[in-house]
Scaffold this motif. Structure first.
Motif, PDB file in Angstrom:
ATOM      1  N   LEU A  97       0.829  -1.218   0.000  1.00 19.68           N
ATOM      2  CA  LEU A  97       0.000   0.000   0.000  1.00 19.68           C
ATOM      3  C   LEU A  97       0.858   1.260   0.000  1.00 19.68           C
ATOM      4  O   LEU A  97       0.549   2.244  -0.683  1.00 19.68           O
ATOM      5  CB  LEU A  97      -0.923  -0.007   1.209  1.00 19.68           C
ATOM      6  CG  LEU A  97      -2.099  -0.995   1.155  1.00 19.68           C
ATOM      7  CD1 LEU A  97      -2.814  -1.040   2.506  1.00 19.68           C
ATOM      8  CD2 LEU A  97      -3.075  -0.601   0.049  1.00 19.68           C
ATOM      9  N   THR A  98       1.948   1.232   0.763  1.00 18.30           N
ATOM     10  CA  THR A  98       2.837   2.401   0.812  1.00 18.30           C
ATOM     11  C   THR A  98       3.496   2.645  -0.542  1.00 18.30           C
ATOM     12  O   THR A  98       3.547   3.785  -1.032  1.00 18.30           O
ATOM     13  CB  THR A  98       3.915   2.195   1.890  1.00 18.30           C
ATOM     14  OG1 THR A  98       3.290   1.950   3.163  1.00 18.30           O
ATOM     15  CG2 THR A  98       4.813   3.417   1.986  1.00 18.30           C
ATOM     16  N   VAL A  99       3.998   1.563  -1.143  1.00 18.88           N
ATOM     17  CA  VAL A  99       4.643   1.701  -2.461  1.00 18.88           C
ATOM     18  C   VAL A  99       3.634   2.176  -3.495  1.00 18.88           C
ATOM     19  O   VAL A  99       3.918   3.058  -4.322  1.00 18.88           O
ATOM     20  CB  VAL A  99       5.262   0.358  -2.882  1.00 18.88           C
ATOM     21  CG1 VAL A  99       5.721   0.414  -4.345  1.00 18.88           C
ATOM     22  CG2 VAL A  99       6.435   0.013  -1.983  1.00 18.88           C
ATOM     23  N   LEU A 100       2.421   1.602  -3.471  1.00 20.21           N
ATOM     24  CA  LEU A 100       1.402   1.975  -4.449  1.00 20.21           C
ATOM     25  C   LEU A 100       1.002   3.437  -4.307  1.00 20.21           C
ATOM     26  O   LEU A 100       0.857   4.162  -5.298  1.00 20.21           O
ATOM     27  CB  LEU A 100       0.180   1.070  -4.294  1.00 20.21           C
ATOM     28  CG  LEU A 100      -0.977   1.312  -5.266  1.00 20.21           C
ATOM     29  CD1 LEU A 100      -0.501   1.189  -6.711  1.00 20.21           C
ATOM     30  CD2 LEU A 100      -2.113   0.332  -4.999  1.00 20.21           C
ATOM     31  N   ALA A 101       0.837   3.917  -3.051  1.00 21.10           N
ATOM     32  CA  ALA A 101       0.479   5.323  -2.845  1.00 21.10           C
ATOM     33  C   ALA A 101       1.599   6.251  -3.318  1.00 21.10           C
ATOM     34  O   ALA A 101       1.346   7.293  -3.954  1.00 21.10           O
ATOM     35  CB  ALA A 101       0.177   5.565  -1.369  1.00 21.10           C
ATOM     36  N   THR A 102       2.844   5.865  -3.034  1.00 24.17           N
ATOM     37  CA  THR A 102       3.981   6.692  -3.468  1.00 24.17           C
ATOM     38  C   THR A 102       4.081   6.738  -4.989  1.00 24.17           C
ATOM     39  O   THR A 102       4.261   7.807  -5.590  1.00 24.17           O
ATOM     40  CB  THR A 102       5.288   6.143  -2.874  1.00 24.17           C
ATOM     41  OG1 THR A 102       5.178   6.081  -1.444  1.00 24.17           O
ATOM     42  CG2 THR A 102       6.463   7.016  -3.266  1.00 24.17           C
ATOM     43  N   VAL A 103       3.958   5.583  -5.630  1.00 20.60           N
ATOM     44  CA  VAL A 103       4.031   5.533  -7.096  1.00 20.60           C
ATOM     45  C   VAL A 103       2.889   6.324  -7.713  1.00 20.60           C
ATOM     46  O   VAL A 103       3.060   7.008  -8.735  1.00 20.60           O
ATOM     47  CB  VAL A 103       4.009   4.067  -7.569  1.00 20.60           C
ATOM     48  CG1 VAL A 103       3.851   3.991  -9.092  1.00 20.60           C
ATOM     49  CG2 VAL A 103       5.280   3.352  -7.147  1.00 20.60           C
ATOM     50  N   THR A 104       1.715   6.281  -7.084  1.00 19.64           N
ATOM     51  CA  THR A 104       0.560   7.020  -7.612  1.00 19.64           C
ATOM     52  C   THR A 104       0.810   8.523  -7.601  1.00 19.64           C
ATOM     53  O   THR A 104       0.562   9.224  -8.585  1.00 19.64           O
ATOM     54  CB  THR A 104      -0.698   6.685  -6.805  1.00 19.64           C
ATOM     55  OG1 THR A 104      -0.968   5.286  -6.911  1.00 19.64           O
ATOM     56  CG2 THR A 104      -1.892   7.467  -7.324  1.00 19.64           C
ATOM     57  N   VAL A 105       1.320   9.019  -6.485  1.00 19.74           N
ATOM     58  CA  VAL A 105       1.576  10.462  -6.372  1.00 19.74           C
ATOM     59  C   VAL A 105       2.656  10.898  -7.365  1.00 19.74           C
ATOM     60  O   VAL A 105       2.513  11.910  -8.076  1.00 19.74           O
ATOM     61  CB  VAL A 105       1.978  10.819  -4.938  1.00 19.74           C
ATOM     62  CG1 VAL A 105       2.410  12.287  -4.846  1.00 19.74           C
ATOM     63  CG2 VAL A 105       0.823  10.555  -3.982  1.00 19.74           C
ATOM     64  N   LEU A 106       3.735  10.128  -7.436  1.00 18.53           N
ATOM     65  CA  LEU A 106       4.812  10.480  -8.369  1.00 18.53           C
ATOM     66  C   LEU A 106       4.345  10.390  -9.819  1.00 18.53           C
ATOM     67  O   LEU A 106       4.697  11.239 -10.651  1.00 18.53           O
ATOM     68  CB  LEU A 106       6.013   9.562  -8.139  1.00 18.53           C
ATOM     69  CG  LEU A 106       6.744   9.722  -6.799  1.00 18.53           C
ATOM     70  CD1 LEU A 106       7.863   8.706  -6.686  1.00 18.53           C
ATOM     71  CD2 LEU A 106       7.289  11.140  -6.654  1.00 18.53           C
ATOM     72  N   SER A 107       3.559   9.379 -10.151  1.00 20.38           N
ATOM     73  CA  SER A 107       3.064   9.226 -11.521  1.00 20.38           C
ATOM     74  C   SER A 107       2.129  10.367 -11.895  1.00 20.38           C
ATOM     75  O   SER A 107       2.145  10.849 -13.036  1.00 20.38           O
ATOM     76  CB  SER A 107       2.348   7.885 -11.676  1.00 20.38           C
ATOM     77  OG  SER A 107       3.240   6.811 -11.483  1.00 20.38           O
ATOM     78  N   ALA A 108       1.295  10.802 -10.950  1.00 20.93           N
ATOM     79  CA  ALA A 108       0.411  11.931 -11.236  1.00 20.93           C
ATOM     80  C   ALA A 108       1.221  13.196 -11.511  1.00 20.93           C
ATOM     81  O   ALA A 108       0.887  13.984 -12.413  1.00 20.93           O
ATOM     82  CB  ALA A 108      -0.550  12.150 -10.073  1.00 20.93           C
ATOM     83  N   ALA A 109       2.292  13.404 -10.718  1.00 22.08           N
ATOM     84  CA  ALA A 109       3.150  14.569 -10.956  1.00 22.08           C
ATOM     85  C   ALA A 109       3.829  14.475 -12.322  1.00 22.08           C
ATOM     86  O   ALA A 109       3.907  15.459 -13.073  1.00 22.08           O
ATOM     87  CB  ALA A 109       4.183  14.685  -9.844  1.00 22.08           C
ATOM     88  N   LEU A 110       4.337  13.291 -12.670  1.00 22.71           N
ATOM     89  CA  LEU A 110       4.965  13.102 -13.981  1.00 22.71           C
ATOM     90  C   LEU A 110       3.954  13.279 -15.108  1.00 22.71           C
ATOM     91  O   LEU A 110       4.287  13.753 -16.204  1.00 22.71           O
ATOM     92  CB  LEU A 110       5.606  11.719 -14.059  1.00 22.71           C
ATOM     93  CG  LEU A 110       6.868  11.514 -13.224  1.00 22.71           C
ATOM     94  CD1 LEU A 110       7.327  10.063 -13.317  1.00 22.71           C
ATOM     95  CD2 LEU A 110       7.977  12.449 -13.697  1.00 22.71           C
ATOM     96  N   CYS A 111       2.704  12.890 -14.856  1.00 24.05           N
ATOM     97  CA  CYS A 111       1.660  13.053 -15.866  1.00 24.05           C
ATOM     98  C   CYS A 111       1.417  14.536 -16.150  1.00 24.05           C
ATOM     99  O   CYS A 111       1.182  14.932 -17.301  1.00 24.05           O
ATOM    100  CB  CYS A 111       0.373  12.377 -15.401  1.00 24.05           C
ATOM    101  SG  CYS A 111      -0.913  12.319 -16.656  1.00 24.05           S
ATOM    102  N   VAL A 112       1.464  15.365 -15.110  1.00 23.00           N
ATOM    103  CA  VAL A 112       1.319  16.816 -15.310  1.00 23.00           C
ATOM    104  C   VAL A 112       2.447  17.340 -16.184  1.00 23.00           C
ATOM    105  O   VAL A 112       2.231  18.115 -17.127  1.00 23.00           O
ATOM    106  CB  VAL A 112       1.295  17.539 -13.947  1.00 23.00           C
ATOM    107  CG1 VAL A 112       1.329  19.049 -14.143  1.00 23.00           C
ATOM    108  CG2 VAL A 112       0.062  17.137 -13.154  1.00 23.00           C
ATOM    109  N   VAL A 113       3.668  16.903 -15.894  1.00 21.22           N
ATOM    110  CA  VAL A 113       4.817  17.326 -16.694  1.00 21.22           C
ATOM    111  C   VAL A 113       4.673  16.841 -18.136  1.00 21.22           C
ATOM    112  O   VAL A 113       4.961  17.574 -19.096  1.00 21.22           O
ATOM    113  CB  VAL A 113       6.125  16.810 -16.064  1.00 21.22           C
ATOM    114  CG1 VAL A 113       7.318  17.137 -16.951  1.00 21.22           C
ATOM    115  CG2 VAL A 113       6.314  17.392 -14.666  1.00 21.22           C
TER     116      VAL A 113
END
Length: 392
Positions: A97-113
């Motif tokens: 769950l921790t890894v999934l939440a972290t990857v989700t936040v980082l992926s959303a930020a990369l998606c904005v970029v």
């Protein structure tokens, strides 16, 4: 025709082959479902929750930021619910769950970029396409008494223009044309193309002779050679002064042929500045037009005498063809050069009816593509034909 058609074909290809493909958007939710099913049907010692991070990474390439967050949130909820139902919430579940939440936040930020970069790329692409089409304008099917057709292909599939150039301009002295080939590649060649075309379009309207038009282009190329454009830095300041700009000066020259058609398009004056010889198609026979070969544009300081023009008379139905060396130097798999005149002769001999400029350049374009599937140089070919008397 020309670069305009190439731009349209690029857009059509992009529409037919979108990236990422549409089916890829179904993969992230499908991967979430498959992960949950695997976790349910396999023994408890097998844990597949880590696969949920892959679904979030895939969503990065297909969804907007909200979609990426939704996929990650759905994965976290499903993982927590399924593990709670099985009463098997342990250290592995917490880590997943921790890894999934972290990857989700980082992926959303990369998606904005990513989306910002895509928008910037599309804006730059639109500006570049507009600039290129302003240089190599689409050819009309007819200018006054002159019919014409042509095609243009850049060696780089992602580019609309390369080192070849053309321009057709109605003037008080008749329809004037330039077809040329810049010696050089990359951004430097594009700059020289812009210099030649802009100089020709201005000089063709002002000077009564082709020799004077060529002299004006020579002067523009000489100025480019002596004071080349500087390369901008990221902060807007030039990286080099004109005297320090890189690149050998002897690359700033262009092989070109300049044409001037009379008011009825039956007489054409030709000024050959180191370019490929013109071809004429008359009564089904393809032949090389006689010309007075001279040094390329940009090398006027080496001329011992002003280049002369050659005058040709065109009958009704005659077709005059100007082309670049990219056509005749296209090679097949065995390394054999494309025999333009011979292939034209075979095509004309097998044709039963009259040949139009459009049909002729279409044949050349398709035949070169069959002969040499991979282009090593830019291609341009334009066919001219005087319209029959009384033809509106």
């Amino acid at each position: 025709m020309g670069a305009g058609r190439a731009a349209a074909e690029h857009r059509q290809w992009d529409e037919q082959h979108p990236w990422p493909p549409r089916w890829l958007r179904w993969v992230p939710p499908a991967l979430v479902v498959v992960t949950m099913l695997l976790d349910q049907v396999t023994p408890q010692r097998y844990f597949f929750g880590a696969l949920l991070s892959a679904s979030v990474v895939l969503a990065l390439f297909t969804y907007p930021p909200t979609g990426v967050l939704a996929v990650g949130a759905a994965g976290c909820v499903l993982l927590a619910v399924t593990q709670s139902i099985e009463d098997y919430v342990g250290p592995m579940t917490v880590v997943a769950l921790t890894v999934l939440a972290t990857v989700t936040v980082l992926s959303a930020a990369l998606c904005v970029v990513r989306r910002r970069t895509e928008r910037r790329f599309h804006r730059v692409q639109a500006v570049a396409e507009a600039v290129q089409l302003a240089l190599l304008r689409p050819l009309p099917a007819r200018i006054g008494p002159l019919r014409l057709a042509g095609f243009y292909r850049a060696a780089d599939d992602e580019a609309l223009i390369g080192g070849d150039l053309y321009s057709v301009r109605p003037t008080p002295f008749g329809v004037r044309v330039i077809v040329g080939d810049v010696k050089g590649k990359g951004i430097g060649a594009t700059r020289t193309v812009a210099t030649v075309i802009s100089s020709f379009q201005e000089a063709a309207l002002l000077h009564p002779s082709l020799g004077e038009v060529a002299e004006r282009i020579d002067l523009a190329l000489q100025l480019d050679r002596e004071s080349p454009p500087s390369e901008p830095m990221d902060d807007g300041r030039p990286a080099h002064t004109p005297a320090q700009a890189p690149g050998p000066a002897d690359e700033v020259f262009v092989t070109a042929v300049l044409l001037e058609f009379s008011a009825d398009a039956r007489v054409v004056r030709v000024l050959d500045r180191g370019h490929q010889p013109l071809l004429t198609v008359r009564h089904g026979t393809a032949s090389v037009a006689k010309g007075d070969h001279s040094l390329p544009l940009g090398m006027s300081d080496l001329l011992t005498a002003p280049p002369g023009t050659v005058t040709h008379t065109l009958d009704a139905g005659d077709i005059l063809i100007a082309y670049s060396d990219g056509v005749t130097e296209a090679r097949d798999s065995a390394g054999t050069f494309y025999p333009l005149r011979e292939r034209l002769q075979d095509h004309c001999s097998s044709s039963t009816g009259p040949i139009s400029p459009n049909a002729l350049v279409t044949f050349i374009e398709e035949d070169v593509a069959r002969w040499a599937p991979t282009l090593g140089d830019d291609l341009v070919a334009i066919a001219f034909q005087p319209a029959p008397s009384g033809d509106e």
